[in-house]
Design a protein around this motif. Sequence first.
Motif, PDB file in Angstrom:
ATOM      1  N   HIS A  96      10.732  20.060 -62.637  1.00 47.32           N
ATOM      2  CA  HIS A  96      10.328  21.051 -61.972  1.00 47.32           C
ATOM      3  C   HIS A  96      11.267  21.272 -60.515  1.00 47.32           C
ATOM      4  N   PRO A  97      12.513  21.824 -60.720  1.00 49.36           N
ATOM      5  CA  PRO A  97      13.535  21.762 -59.884  1.00 49.36           C
ATOM      6  C   PRO A  97      12.977  22.687 -58.487  1.00 49.36           C
ATOM      7  N   ARG A  98      13.021  22.042 -57.363  1.00 46.28           N
ATOM      8  CA  ARG A  98      12.250  22.625 -56.193  1.00 46.28           C
ATOM      9  C   ARG A  98      13.376  23.488 -55.260  1.00 46.28           C
ATOM     10  N   PHE A  99      14.581  23.062 -55.128  1.00 45.13           N
ATOM     11  CA  PHE A  99      15.665  23.617 -54.572  1.00 45.13           C
ATOM     12  C   PHE A  99      15.446  23.613 -53.013  1.00 45.13           C
ATOM     13  N   LYS A 121      10.663  26.169 -66.899  1.00 45.57           N
ATOM     14  CA  LYS A 121       9.208  26.354 -66.662  1.00 45.57           C
ATOM     15  C   LYS A 121       8.310  25.110 -66.715  1.00 45.57           C
ATOM     16  N   ASN A 122       7.480  24.950 -65.795  1.00 42.14           N
ATOM     17  CA  ASN A 122       6.532  23.703 -65.704  1.00 42.14           C
ATOM     18  C   ASN A 122       4.923  24.176 -65.480  1.00 42.14           C
ATOM     19  N   GLY A 123       4.273  23.507 -66.288  1.00 36.39           N
ATOM     20  CA  GLY A 123       2.804  23.752 -66.227  1.00 36.39           C
ATOM     21  C   GLY A 123       2.323  23.699 -64.749  1.00 36.39           C
ATOM     22  N   GLY A 124       2.680  22.682 -64.068  1.00 37.27           N
ATOM     23  CA  GLY A 124       1.925  22.343 -62.943  1.00 37.27           C
ATOM     24  C   GLY A 124       2.549  22.900 -61.518  1.00 37.27           C
ATOM     25  N   VAL A 125       3.912  22.999 -61.737  1.00 38.80           N
ATOM     26  CA  VAL A 125       4.744  23.280 -60.295  1.00 38.80           C
ATOM     27  C   VAL A 125       5.465  24.658 -60.699  1.00 38.80           C
ATOM     28  N   THR A 133      17.271  28.736 -64.664  1.00 37.56           N
ATOM     29  CA  THR A 133      18.063  29.385 -65.957  1.00 37.56           C
ATOM     30  C   THR A 133      19.390  29.349 -65.953  1.00 37.56           C
ATOM     31  N   ALA A 134      20.100  30.125 -64.817  1.00 36.70           N
ATOM     32  CA  ALA A 134      21.286  30.393 -64.441  1.00 36.70           C
ATOM     33  C   ALA A 134      22.111  28.970 -64.096  1.00 36.70           C
ATOM     34  N   LEU A 135      21.382  27.897 -63.563  1.00 39.50           N
ATOM     35  CA  LEU A 135      21.971  26.688 -63.310  1.00 39.50           C
ATOM     36  C   LEU A 135      22.145  25.888 -64.515  1.00 39.50           C
ATOM     37  N   LEU A 141      23.036  22.791 -69.839  1.00 39.66           N
ATOM     38  CA  LEU A 141      21.686  21.983 -69.781  1.00 39.66           C
ATOM     39  C   LEU A 141      20.891  22.464 -70.858  1.00 39.66           C
ATOM     40  N   LEU A 142      20.072  21.565 -71.428  1.00 35.90           N
ATOM     41  CA  LEU A 142      18.929  22.087 -72.364  1.00 35.90           C
ATOM     42  C   LEU A 142      18.048  22.559 -71.368  1.00 35.90           C
ATOM     43  N   LEU A 143      17.543  23.836 -71.742  1.00 38.97           N
ATOM     44  CA  LEU A 143      16.675  24.496 -71.018  1.00 38.97           C
ATOM     45  C   LEU A 143      15.145  24.199 -71.653  1.00 38.97           C
ATOM     46  N   LEU A 144      14.242  23.758 -70.688  1.00 35.64           N
ATOM     47  CA  LEU A 144      12.930  23.230 -71.198  1.00 35.64           C
ATOM     48  C   LEU A 144      11.768  23.662 -70.590  1.00 35.64           C
ATOM     49  N   GLU A 145      10.839  23.676 -71.338  1.00 31.47           N
ATOM     50  CA  GLU A 145       9.509  24.261 -70.785  1.00 31.47           C
ATOM     51  C   GLU A 145       8.229  23.178 -71.325  1.00 31.47           C
ATOM     52  N   ASN A 146       7.708  22.568 -70.267  1.00 25.14           N
ATOM     53  CA  ASN A 146       6.624  21.674 -70.290  1.00 25.14           C
ATOM     54  C   ASN A 146       5.555  21.716 -69.543  1.00 25.14           C
TER      55      ASN A 146
END
Length: 179
Positions: A96-99, A121-125, A133-135, A141-146
């Motif tokens: 959950h990257p927050r930047f 994508k993150n279900g909680g944050v 995605t651009a980063l 990097l492997l793009l993940l949805e958890n």
Amino acid sequence: MKLKLDLHTHCHEATFLRPLTVEIVGRIVASLKAQGLDGIAITDHEDPQYGFKVKEIADQYFPGVLIIPGQEISVRYEHVVELYLPEDRCLRFWAHPRFVDGLVEEFIEKEVPHLQGIEVKNGGVYVDMERVTALGLRHNLLLLENSDAHSLRDIGCLHNEVEMEELYRRSFPRNHGAP
């Protein structure tokens, strides 16, 4: 073969911090099966032992279910998930990257070279999916949805379809020196 995997769950919290038993692991397994998952990673905060214990019980009493032990750790004001794969391999991703302004550049410069994935994508944050995605694409990097599930019913609300070979290919030996 692609597997349906939720790679970011907090099962100890999801079971109300109850002592680990076969019955508790059965409830975790039932939750992931109800979502049609092949497996999950158990990534409780700063504690990989719970995931290893769940894996041990699941391997004995619930064959055919994939449990990947791991943990979520704090690194430079951000969170990183480490997944502990067989053969002493590790896969790390930015959860959950927050930047956080002013800090994200330091994190990207110092940590991204040691990461193999990032949650888009993150279900909680909330996650800025376009920016993340651009980063991720820029750094391969492997793009993940958890799910980031903190309850059993949320396990699998987001998941990945990924081959274990891809996770192994991107992983590194656990003692390779990543921070």
